[in-house]
Enzyme design. Structure first.
Site, mmCIF file in Angstrom:
data_model
loop_
_atom_site.group_PDB
_atom_site.id
_atom_site.type_symbol
_atom_site.label_atom_id
_atom_site.label_comp_id
_atom_site.label_asym_id
_atom_site.label_seq_id
_atom_site.Cartn_x
_atom_site.Cartn_y
_atom_site.Cartn_z
ATOM 1 N N LEU A 148 0.828 -1.218 0.000
ATOM 2 C CA LEU A 148 0.000 0.000 0.000
ATOM 3 C C LEU A 148 0.859 1.263 0.000
ATOM 4 O O LEU A 148 0.470 2.309 -0.499
ATOM 5 C CB LEU A 148 -0.891 0.034 1.253
ATOM 6 C CG LEU A 148 -2.007 -1.002 1.324
ATOM 7 C CD1 LEU A 148 -2.639 -1.017 2.721
ATOM 8 C CD2 LEU A 148 -3.079 -0.689 0.282
ATOM 9 N N GLY A 149 2.010 1.185 0.581
ATOM 10 C CA GLY A 149 2.879 2.363 0.639
ATOM 11 C C GLY A 149 4.051 2.114 1.561
ATOM 12 O O GLY A 149 4.180 1.043 2.165
ATOM 13 N N GLU A 150 4.892 3.112 1.675
ATOM 14 C CA GLU A 150 6.086 2.975 2.498
ATOM 15 C C GLU A 150 6.311 4.261 3.291
ATOM 16 O O GLU A 150 6.204 5.359 2.754
ATOM 17 C CB GLU A 150 7.308 2.697 1.611
ATOM 18 C CG GLU A 150 8.554 2.433 2.415
ATOM 19 C CD GLU A 150 9.674 1.806 1.593
ATOM 20 O OE1 GLU A 150 9.500 1.684 0.361
ATOM 21 O OE2 GLU A 150 10.704 1.460 2.187
ATOM 22 N N GLY A 151 6.608 4.114 4.571
ATOM 23 C CA GLY A 151 6.898 5.277 5.414
ATOM 24 C C GLY A 151 8.306 5.171 5.968
ATOM 25 O O GLY A 151 9.084 4.309 5.552
ATOM 26 N N GLY A 152 8.602 6.020 6.939
ATOM 27 C CA GLY A 152 9.944 6.070 7.500
ATOM 28 C C GLY A 152 10.328 4.807 8.256
ATOM 29 O O GLY A 152 11.504 4.542 8.464
ATOM 30 N N PHE A 153 9.342 4.033 8.691
ATOM 31 C CA PHE A 153 9.656 2.879 9.527
ATOM 32 C C PHE A 153 9.502 1.551 8.808
ATOM 33 O O PHE A 153 9.838 0.508 9.351
ATOM 34 C CB PHE A 153 8.788 2.884 10.784
ATOM 35 C CG PHE A 153 9.127 4.009 11.704
ATOM 36 C CD1 PHE A 153 10.142 3.878 12.633
ATOM 37 C CD2 PHE A 153 8.471 5.221 11.610
ATOM 38 C CE1 PHE A 153 10.486 4.923 13.471
ATOM 39 C CE2 PHE A 153 8.802 6.271 12.450
ATOM 40 C CZ PHE A 153 9.815 6.115 13.374
ATOM 41 N N GLY A 154 8.932 1.595 7.632
ATOM 42 C CA GLY A 154 8.779 0.336 6.907
ATOM 43 C C GLY A 154 7.642 0.389 5.908
ATOM 44 O O GLY A 154 7.082 1.454 5.650
ATOM 45 N N VAL A 189 3.892 -0.854 4.187
ATOM 46 C CA VAL A 189 2.542 -1.187 4.627
ATOM 47 C C VAL A 189 1.880 -2.052 3.552
ATOM 48 O O VAL A 189 1.887 -1.693 2.370
ATOM 49 C CB VAL A 189 1.714 0.095 4.877
ATOM 50 C CG1 VAL A 189 0.329 -0.256 5.398
ATOM 51 C CG2 VAL A 189 2.432 1.020 5.854
ATOM 52 N N ASP A 247 3.706 14.879 15.886
ATOM 53 C CA ASP A 247 4.154 14.678 14.501
ATOM 54 C C ASP A 247 2.965 14.783 13.560
ATOM 55 O O ASP A 247 2.802 13.974 12.644
ATOM 56 C CB ASP A 247 4.845 13.314 14.391
ATOM 57 C CG ASP A 247 5.750 13.238 13.165
ATOM 58 O OD1 ASP A 247 6.035 14.304 12.586
ATOM 59 O OD2 ASP A 247 6.151 12.131 12.793
HETATM 60 N N1 LIG Z 1 -4.286 1.876 7.691
HETATM 61 C C1 LIG Z 1 -3.943 2.078 6.427
HETATM 62 N N2 LIG Z 1 -4.812 1.820 5.448
HETATM 63 C C2 LIG Z 1 -4.478 2.027 4.155
HETATM 64 N N3 LIG Z 1 -3.305 2.512 3.752
HETATM 65 C C3 LIG Z 1 -2.408 2.790 4.684
HETATM 66 C C4 LIG Z 1 -2.664 2.592 6.066
HETATM 67 N N4 LIG Z 1 -1.597 2.968 6.751
HETATM 68 C C5 LIG Z 1 -0.691 3.390 5.868
HETATM 69 N N5 LIG Z 1 -1.161 3.276 4.609
HETATM 70 C C6 LIG Z 1 -0.458 3.637 3.368
HETATM 71 O O1 LIG Z 1 0.915 3.351 3.508
HETATM 72 C C7 LIG Z 1 1.693 4.540 3.319
HETATM 73 C C8 LIG Z 1 2.844 4.539 4.307
HETATM 74 O O2 LIG Z 1 2.317 4.613 5.612
HETATM 75 P P1 LIG Z 1 3.193 4.962 6.872
HETATM 76 O O3 LIG Z 1 2.316 5.114 8.053
HETATM 77 O O4 LIG Z 1 4.278 3.949 6.974
HETATM 78 O O5 LIG Z 1 3.836 6.282 6.349
HETATM 79 P P2 LIG Z 1 4.130 7.710 6.952
HETATM 80 O O6 LIG Z 1 3.000 8.119 7.811
HETATM 81 O O7 LIG Z 1 4.499 8.584 5.817
HETATM 82 O O8 LIG Z 1 5.434 7.400 7.711
HETATM 83 P P3 LIG Z 1 5.867 7.506 9.203
HETATM 84 O O9 LIG Z 1 4.815 6.905 10.081
HETATM 85 O O10 LIG Z 1 7.065 6.694 9.087
HETATM 86 O O11 LIG Z 1 6.079 8.947 9.450
HETATM 87 C C9 LIG Z 1 0.720 5.702 3.538
HETATM 88 O O12 LIG Z 1 1.089 6.803 2.766
HETATM 89 C C10 LIG Z 1 -0.594 5.119 3.087
HETATM 90 O O13 LIG Z 1 -0.768 5.353 1.710
#
Ligand SMILES: Nc1ncnc2c1ncn2[C@@H]1O[C@H](COP(=O)(O)OP(=O)(O)OP(=O)(O)O)[C@@H](O)[C@H]1O
Length: 640
Positions: A322-328, A330, A451
């Site tokens: 679904l996507g990727e954030g700073g910690f890994g 999804v 944050d």
């Molecule tokens: N509960 C969810 N349902 C659907 N998509 C999600 C969900 N959580 C995250 N995603 C998708 O995964 C991507 C990455 O999510 P993540 O929470 O890891 O990123 P972030 O918020 O940018 O990073 P961080 O938490 O590291 O600051 C998001 O941009 C979103 O598109």
């Protein structure tokens, strides 16, 4: 400066953990000599009788690459040799974990904010530029604090440089009384003058480190010469000079209580912050410095097995990403709601599985514990629901409800298949996000999210905002305390200026972030964008002058709206945004007040977005698109 060869001590050597354990008496309390942001420091005695300090790192810090910092500290200490860096009884510099080696003319950029509040220069805070002038600024702050005391330093903001120099000088004269000598007196003034030049906002105006050293040495020599001329039985001249330069205990401004108003020094604030952190909210959210890595039991949080999550996400197949954030990353997965066992796509319920990357697993512990301890105990329609987590061997995963439209930033910045959000939907999302923050800030929960931003707001099928990402959240101050004092963490561009400058954290810092989010919604521009022309990279700075004038507000409205928005609503949102990003935190509204404004805007406006009114005439979408294009020229014409 002394000859390099004088400072060439033995090269750092490898110590076994066993040996370090032994010489520090198994890292005993008695041997503990200090606590830092990254670890505890112990005294150890080698066989040779040499006493050394051993820093034992805690765990990796979220957002920081501790391995890299550790390597940095070793590499830089090995390459840099000077008496004031490792040995002797002179003031010395340690903690090279965040340091960088580079050419004196070089400028580089960083992504996250890392550093000690109050010591970071404006170009780093606003544009994350790092040059050697960064250290000159920090040195200036240090000198001022030595000369004026910690509380005295804060007076600098309220007076002119001349008044400040005069004030500190008078205090020194009074405290030194009979010992004051003409060169000492001159030296005090000169020292502060140099320091004030070091903290110039414009880094070009700051002196180089070499110039600072040169000027300080001249003061030193003059004072020593003068002291040597008279026969003083009280103490050795060198002792006096050393005190004057480096010993805060000798600081007359501190000792005289001149600047003592307003409480303690850093240490006190930090300890009060830790002690207050252990307490219960109505939802029994407990978080303390000591137990912050522990996950608290909760009936609503399930524990998943790694195998089940692997199967639920079809072995973390790329097409479930679904996507990727700073910690890994999804992934999308399917589970049976009752048994939590994996099921076929299209059956059971859909979940989002965040798999924390394995490169720095240890560093995720605190982040993960905060996420589970907060989200697992809170419940609100505008918070994402956490189903549970998995902690098995090296695997760390979190399981959330699936929020179909992903994160708000993707919609605002048109990443992937996302459509631009209409004005009405933006208002709906803003209200939902405001309600989430208002819930966190209410007396019973008293949480600072820390944050807040568009990447942490997920959008449900009907565009209901769901706040996610509690990894940096903390309990707010209680009782008499007005703020927490913390290491600055967060996202560049969102962090409130007073938080960056002082580390003081209050709910008003979240409100600043909310103001930044409103600006993103209004403008469709990223909070920080190094690709925009100089002077326009920081959204708050470049939008602020336009928000202050009603007739200029349309200059910041996102051209992607095609002119379809209510101008009166836009004015109210702009006014609210401006209030939220006010430099004086006391003047920012509460989140409850922000919710009221947003509710008012929704009630006032027609369900379908009113068309943009300009001079009484309706502007069509295509005409306003043209306007939109020219409008963006005010910001250099570039969207990113
Ligand atoms: N509960 C969810 N349902 C659907 N998509 C999600 C969900 N959580 C995250 N995603 C998708 O995964 C991507 C990455 O999510 P993540 O929470 O890891 O990123 P972030 O918020 O940018 O990073 P961080 O938490 O590291 O600051 C998001 O941009 C979103 O598109």
């Amino acid at each position: 400066m002394e000859n390099e060869s004088q400072h060439t001590s033995a090269m750092p050597r490898d110590f076994t953990f066993q040996l370090l354990k032994q010489i520090t008496n198994d890292f005993s309390e008695d041997n503990r000599i200090g606590v830092g942001g990254y670890g505890l420091v112990y005294k150890g005695t080698l066989d040779s009788g040499e006493v050394i300090a051993v820093k034992k790192l805690y765990y990796k810090h979220p957002g920081l690459d501790s391995d890299k910092q550790f390597q940095n500290e070793c590499t830089n200490l090995m390459r840099v040799r000077h008496q004031n860096i490792v040995r002797n009884m002179m003031p010395k510099i340690g903690d090279f974990g965040l340091s960088r080696l580079f050419d004196s003319t070089e400028t580089c950029s960083t992504k996250g904010i890392i550093g000690t509040p109050g010591y970071m220069p404006p170009e780093y805070i606003n544009r994350f530029h790092i040059t050697p002038k960064f250290d000159v600024f920090s040195l200036g702050v240090t000198i001022i604090k030595i000369m004026a005391g910690h509380q005295g330093y804060s007076k600098l903001a309220d007076m002119s440089s001349q008044e400040f120099i005069q004030l500190v000088h008078e205090k020194w004269e009074k405290a030194l009384q009979t010992t004051v000598l003409s060169h000492t007196s001159h030296g005090v003034k000169k020292c502060i003058e140099i320091a004030l030049r070091c903290v110039e906002a414009d880094r070009v105006k700051r002196p180089t480190i070499a110039e600072v050293v040169d000027e300080l040495s001249k003061i030193d020599t003059a004072i020593i010469d003068e002291l040597n001329e008279i026969d003083t039985a009280r103490s050795s001249p060198i002792e006096q000079v050393t005190n004057l330069r480096s010993n805060q205990a000798f600081n007359p401004c501190v000792n005289s209580g001149m600047f003592s108003k307003g409480g303690g020094k850093d240490g006190k604030m930090i300890s009060s912050c830790s002690s207050q952190a252990i307490r219960a909210s109505s939802d029994s959210v407990l978080l303390s410095v000591d137990i912050k890595c522990q996950i608290l039991p909760s009936a609503s949080v399930k524990i998943f097995s790694y195998d089940n999550l692997r199967l639920a996400t079809r072995k973390f197949r790329a097409n479930t990403l679904l996507g990727e954030g700073g910690f890994g990353r999804v992934y999308k997965g399917w589970i049976d709601e009752n048994t939590l066992s994996p099921c076929k796509p299209g059956t059971g319920i859909i979940v989002a599985v965040k798999r924390l990357s394995q490169e720095s697993l240890q560093g995720h512990q605190e982040w993960l514990a905060a996420e589970v301890n907060y989200l697992g105990h809170l419940s609100h329609p505008n918070l994402v629901k956490l189903f549970g987590y998995c902690l098995e061997d090296e695997h760390q995963l979190l399981v959330y409800e699936f929020i179909p439209r992903g994160s708000l930033d993707n919609h605002l910045y048109r990443r992937g298949p996302c459509q631009p959000l209409s004005w009405n939907l933006r208002m709906k999302v803003a209200l939902g996000a405001a309600k989430a923050l208002a819930y966190l800030h209410c007396a019973e929960t008293n949480i600072i999210f820390r944050d807040f931003g568009s990447s942490h707001i997920l959008l449900d099928r009907d565009y209901t905002a769901k706040l996610a990402g509690f990894g940096l959240a903390v309990n707010g101050p209680v009782g008499e305390e007005s703020h927490l004092t913390t290491r600055v963490v967060g996202t560049h561009g969102y962090a409130a200026p007073e938080y960056i400058a002082t580390g003081h954290l209050t709910q008003k810092c979240d409100i600043y972030c909310f103001g930044v989010l409103l600006l993103e919604m209004l403008s469709g521009l990223r909070v920080l964008d190094p690709n925009r022309p100089a002077g326009e990279q920081h959204l708050v700075d470049c939008a602020r002058p336009y928000l202050e004038h009603k007739h200029k507000i349309r200059c910041v409205i996102d051209a992607n709206l095609g002119g379809i928005y209510s101008f009166s609503a836009a004015q109210k949102i702009a006014a609210l945004a401006l209030e939220c990003v006010c430099l004086d935190p006391k003047k920012r509204p509460t989140m409850d007040a922000a919710v009221s404004v947003l509710e008012g805007v929704q009630e006032d406006e027609e369900p379908e977005a009113a068309e943009h009114q300009e001079s009484g005439k309706k502007v069509t979408a295509s005409a306003s698109r043209k306007n939109g294009k020219s409008r963006w020229n005010i910001f250099g014409g570039g969207r990113s």
